[in-house]
Design a protein around this motif. Structure first.
Motif, PDB file in Angstrom:
ATOM      1  N   MET A   1       0.856  -1.166   0.000  1.00 48.91           N
ATOM      2  CA  MET A   1       0.000   0.000   0.000  1.00 48.91           C
ATOM      3  C   MET A   1       0.907   1.236   0.000  1.00 48.91           C
ATOM      4  SD  MET A   1      -3.026   1.069   2.722  1.00 48.91           S
ATOM      5  CE  MET A   1      -3.857  -0.470   2.630  1.00 48.91           C
ATOM      6  N   ASN A   2       0.603   2.168  -0.875  1.00 51.68           N
ATOM      7  CA  ASN A   2       1.450   3.355  -0.953  1.00 51.68           C
ATOM      8  C   ASN A   2       1.152   4.307   0.216  1.00 51.68           C
ATOM      9  OD1 ASN A   2      -0.592   5.313  -1.644  1.00 51.68           O
ATOM     10  ND2 ASN A   2      -0.616   4.499  -3.717  1.00 51.68           N
ATOM     11  N   PRO A   3       2.036   5.280   0.458  1.00 50.81           N
ATOM     12  CA  PRO A   3       1.878   6.175   1.614  1.00 50.81           C
ATOM     13  C   PRO A   3       0.561   6.968   1.605  1.00 50.81           C
ATOM     14  CG  PRO A   3       4.080   6.372   0.712  1.00 50.81           C
ATOM     15  CD  PRO A   3       3.311   5.502  -0.223  1.00 50.81           C
ATOM     16  N   ILE A   4       0.079   7.340   0.445  1.00 54.02           N
ATOM     17  CA  ILE A   4      -1.177   8.091   0.371  1.00 54.02           C
ATOM     18  C   ILE A   4      -2.330   7.203   0.823  1.00 54.02           C
ATOM     19  CG2 ILE A   4      -2.807   9.223  -1.187  1.00 54.02           C
ATOM     20  CD1 ILE A   4      -0.344  10.165  -2.786  1.00 54.02           C
ATOM     21  N   MET A   5      -2.343   5.966   0.360  1.00 53.44           N
ATOM     22  CA  MET A   5      -3.393   5.024   0.753  1.00 53.44           C
ATOM     23  C   MET A   5      -3.312   4.720   2.254  1.00 53.44           C
ATOM     24  SD  MET A   5      -5.221   4.234  -1.927  1.00 53.44           S
ATOM     25  CE  MET A   5      -5.909   2.624  -1.655  1.00 53.44           C
ATOM     26  N   GLN A   6      -2.107   4.584   2.774  1.00 50.71           N
ATOM     27  CA  GLN A   6      -1.934   4.325   4.202  1.00 50.71           C
ATOM     28  C   GLN A   6      -2.466   5.489   5.030  1.00 50.71           C
ATOM     29  OE1 GLN A   6       2.287   3.562   4.373  1.00 50.71           O
ATOM     30  NE2 GLN A   6       1.957   1.342   4.452  1.00 50.71           N
ATOM     31  N   THR A   7      -2.182   6.701   4.615  1.00 51.82           N
ATOM     32  CA  THR A   7      -2.665   7.887   5.325  1.00 51.82           C
ATOM     33  C   THR A   7      -4.186   7.964   5.278  1.00 51.82           C
ATOM     34  OG1 THR A   7      -0.617   9.070   4.824  1.00 51.82           O
ATOM     35  CG2 THR A   7      -2.518  10.403   5.465  1.00 51.82           C
ATOM     36  N   ALA A   8      -4.765   7.702   4.128  1.00 51.48           N
ATOM     37  CA  ALA A   8      -6.224   7.727   3.988  1.00 51.48           C
ATOM     38  C   ALA A   8      -6.871   6.664   4.880  1.00 51.48           C
ATOM     39  CB  ALA A   8      -6.621   7.518   2.536  1.00 51.48           C
ATOM     40  N   ALA A   9      -6.305   5.475   4.900  1.00 52.03           N
ATOM     41  CA  ALA A   9      -6.844   4.398   5.731  1.00 52.03           C
ATOM     42  C   ALA A   9      -6.740   4.756   7.211  1.00 52.03           C
ATOM     43  CB  ALA A   9      -6.113   3.092   5.444  1.00 52.03           C
ATOM     44  N   ALA A  10      -5.629   5.354   7.604  1.00 50.32           N
ATOM     45  CA  ALA A  10      -5.449   5.757   9.003  1.00 50.32           C
ATOM     46  C   ALA A  10      -6.452   6.834   9.393  1.00 50.32           C
ATOM     47  CB  ALA A  10      -4.027   6.246   9.231  1.00 50.32           C
ATOM     48  N   CYS A  11      -6.731   7.771   8.491  1.00 45.59           N
ATOM     49  CA  CYS A  11      -7.715   8.824   8.766  1.00 45.59           C
ATOM     50  C   CYS A  11      -9.117   8.245   8.914  1.00 45.59           C
ATOM     51  CB  CYS A  11      -7.698   9.885   7.669  1.00 45.59           C
ATOM     52  SG  CYS A  11      -6.254  10.952   7.723  1.00 45.59           S
ATOM     53  N   LEU A  12      -9.469   7.306   8.063  1.00 46.88           N
ATOM     54  CA  LEU A  12     -10.782   6.672   8.157  1.00 46.88           C
ATOM     55  C   LEU A  12     -10.923   5.877   9.460  1.00 46.88           C
ATOM     56  CD1 LEU A  12     -11.348   5.448   4.499  1.00 46.88           C
ATOM     57  CD2 LEU A  12     -12.574   7.266   5.704  1.00 46.88           C
ATOM     58  N   GLN A  13      -9.868   5.189   9.845  1.00 45.98           N
ATOM     59  CA  GLN A  13      -9.877   4.424  11.095  1.00 45.98           C
ATOM     60  C   GLN A  13     -10.039   5.361  12.288  1.00 45.98           C
ATOM     61  OE1 GLN A  13     -10.091   1.322  11.728  1.00 45.98           O
ATOM     62  NE2 GLN A  13      -9.439   1.133  13.834  1.00 45.98           N
ATOM     63  N   GLN A  14      -9.329   6.471  12.275  1.00 45.78           N
ATOM     64  CA  GLN A  14      -9.421   7.431  13.370  1.00 45.78           C
ATOM     65  C   GLN A  14     -10.820   8.045  13.446  1.00 45.78           C
ATOM     66  OE1 GLN A  14      -6.766  10.772  13.086  1.00 45.78           O
ATOM     67  NE2 GLN A  14      -7.043  11.318  15.222  1.00 45.78           N
ATOM     68  N   GLU A  15     -11.417   8.343  12.310  1.00 44.48           N
ATOM     69  CA  GLU A  15     -12.766   8.897  12.281  1.00 44.48           C
ATOM     70  C   GLU A  15     -13.781   7.885  12.827  1.00 44.48           C
ATOM     71  OE1 GLU A  15     -16.047  10.468   9.056  1.00 44.48           O
ATOM     72  OE2 GLU A  15     -13.931  10.596   8.533  1.00 44.48           O
ATOM     73  N   ARG A  16     -13.625   6.627  12.465  1.00 41.41           N
ATOM     74  CA  ARG A  16     -14.515   5.578  12.963  1.00 41.41           C
ATOM     75  C   ARG A  16     -14.408   5.458  14.478  1.00 41.41           C
ATOM     76  NH1 ARG A  16     -14.170   0.668  14.747  1.00 41.41           N
ATOM     77  NH2 ARG A  16     -11.975   0.447  14.257  1.00 41.41           N
ATOM     78  N   GLN A  17     -13.179   5.493  14.988  1.00 49.06           N
ATOM     79  CA  GLN A  17     -12.972   5.392  16.431  1.00 49.06           C
ATOM     80  C   GLN A  17     -13.582   6.587  17.161  1.00 49.06           C
ATOM     81  OE1 GLN A  17      -8.721   4.909  16.587  1.00 49.06           O
ATOM     82  NE2 GLN A  17      -8.861   2.674  16.618  1.00 49.06           N
ATOM     83  N   GLN A  18     -13.467   7.770  16.585  1.00 47.23           N
ATOM     84  CA  GLN A  18     -14.051   8.960  17.198  1.00 47.23           C
ATOM     85  C   GLN A  18     -15.576   8.865  17.212  1.00 47.23           C
ATOM     86  OE1 GLN A  18     -12.329  12.111  14.873  1.00 47.23           O
ATOM     87  NE2 GLN A  18     -10.642  12.410  16.312  1.00 47.23           N
ATOM     88  N   ASN A  19     -16.165   8.393  16.123  1.00 43.16           N
ATOM     89  CA  ASN A  19     -17.623   8.236  16.065  1.00 43.16           C
ATOM     90  C   ASN A  19     -18.111   7.237  17.110  1.00 43.16           C
ATOM     91  OD1 ASN A  19     -17.803  10.068  13.967  1.00 43.16           O
ATOM     92  ND2 ASN A  19     -17.872   8.505  12.381  1.00 43.16           N
ATOM     93  N   GLU A  20     -17.383   6.139  17.271  1.00 45.59           N
ATOM     94  CA  GLU A  20     -17.757   5.139  18.272  1.00 45.59           C
ATOM     95  C   GLU A  20     -17.617   5.703  19.678  1.00 45.59           C
ATOM     96  OE1 GLU A  20     -15.535   1.552  17.586  1.00 45.59           O
ATOM     97  OE2 GLU A  20     -16.513   1.199  15.653  1.00 45.59           O
ATOM     98  N   ALA A  21     -16.561   6.457  19.935  1.00 47.95           N
ATOM     99  CA  ALA A  21     -16.365   7.065  21.252  1.00 47.95           C
ATOM    100  C   ALA A  21     -17.485   8.052  21.563  1.00 47.95           C
ATOM    101  CB  ALA A  21     -15.003   7.754  21.321  1.00 47.95           C
ATOM    102  N   HIS A  22     -17.892   8.841  20.578  1.00 51.51           N
ATOM    103  CA  HIS A  22     -18.994   9.787  20.788  1.00 51.51           C
ATOM    104  C   HIS A  22     -20.301   9.040  21.067  1.00 51.51           C
ATOM    105  CE1 HIS A  22     -16.506  12.934  18.535  1.00 51.51           C
ATOM    106  NE2 HIS A  22     -16.553  13.291  19.802  1.00 51.51           N
ATOM    107  N   ALA A  23     -20.540   7.958  20.350  1.00 53.52           N
ATOM    108  CA  ALA A  23     -21.757   7.166  20.570  1.00 53.52           C
ATOM    109  C   ALA A  23     -21.766   6.575  21.976  1.00 53.52           C
ATOM    110  CB  ALA A  23     -21.868   6.061  19.516  1.00 53.52           C
ATOM    111  N   LEU A  24     -20.635   6.059  22.422  1.00 50.06           N
ATOM    112  CA  LEU A  24     -20.559   5.499  23.774  1.00 50.06           C
ATOM    113  C   LEU A  24     -20.689   6.581  24.836  1.00 50.06           C
ATOM    114  CD1 LEU A  24     -17.761   2.853  23.201  1.00 50.06           C
ATOM    115  CD2 LEU A  24     -20.178   2.400  23.662  1.00 50.06           C
TER     116      LEU A  24
END
Length: 96
Positions: A1-24
């Motif tokens: 996976m190239n660095p751009i794809m890795q950064t995008a995946a990391a951003c999506l993962q972080q956003e998902r974790q934030q959404n779950e934390a807000h829901a909890l």
């Protein structure tokens, strides 16, 4: 996976974790309004609800693609869009 794809995946993962934390957090606040003690745990990825009597605490997670609160090894679940309803179901489940 190239660095751009890795950064995008990391951003999506972080956003998902934030959404779950807000829901909890919303669920914890609703439980507190019902007089049920609940604590965010594990980097805000889980909610722990101690039982009022003897017994293991109930651990609540956000699952099913962020659509449901789930507990009891995901055998029990409630839509994340109904925070008040989920709080009431959990309060009844833990015996409050």
């Amino acid at each position: 996976m190239n660095p751009i794809m890795q950064t995008a995946a990391a951003c999506l993962q972080q956003e998902r974790q934030q959404n779950e934390a807000h829901a909890l957090t919303r669920l914890r606040n609703a439980l507190l309004r019902l007089g049920v003690r609940a604590e965010l745990r594990d980097n805000d990825s889980a909610l722990m609800i101690p039982r009022p009597q003897v017994g293991l605490p109930v651990w609540v997670f956000v699952g099913y693609g962020g659509a449901f609160y789930s507990w009891q090894s995901a055998e029990k679940r409630h839509p994340i869009s109904d925070v008040a309803g989920a709080a009431q179901v959990l309060a009844d489940y833990v015996g409050r």
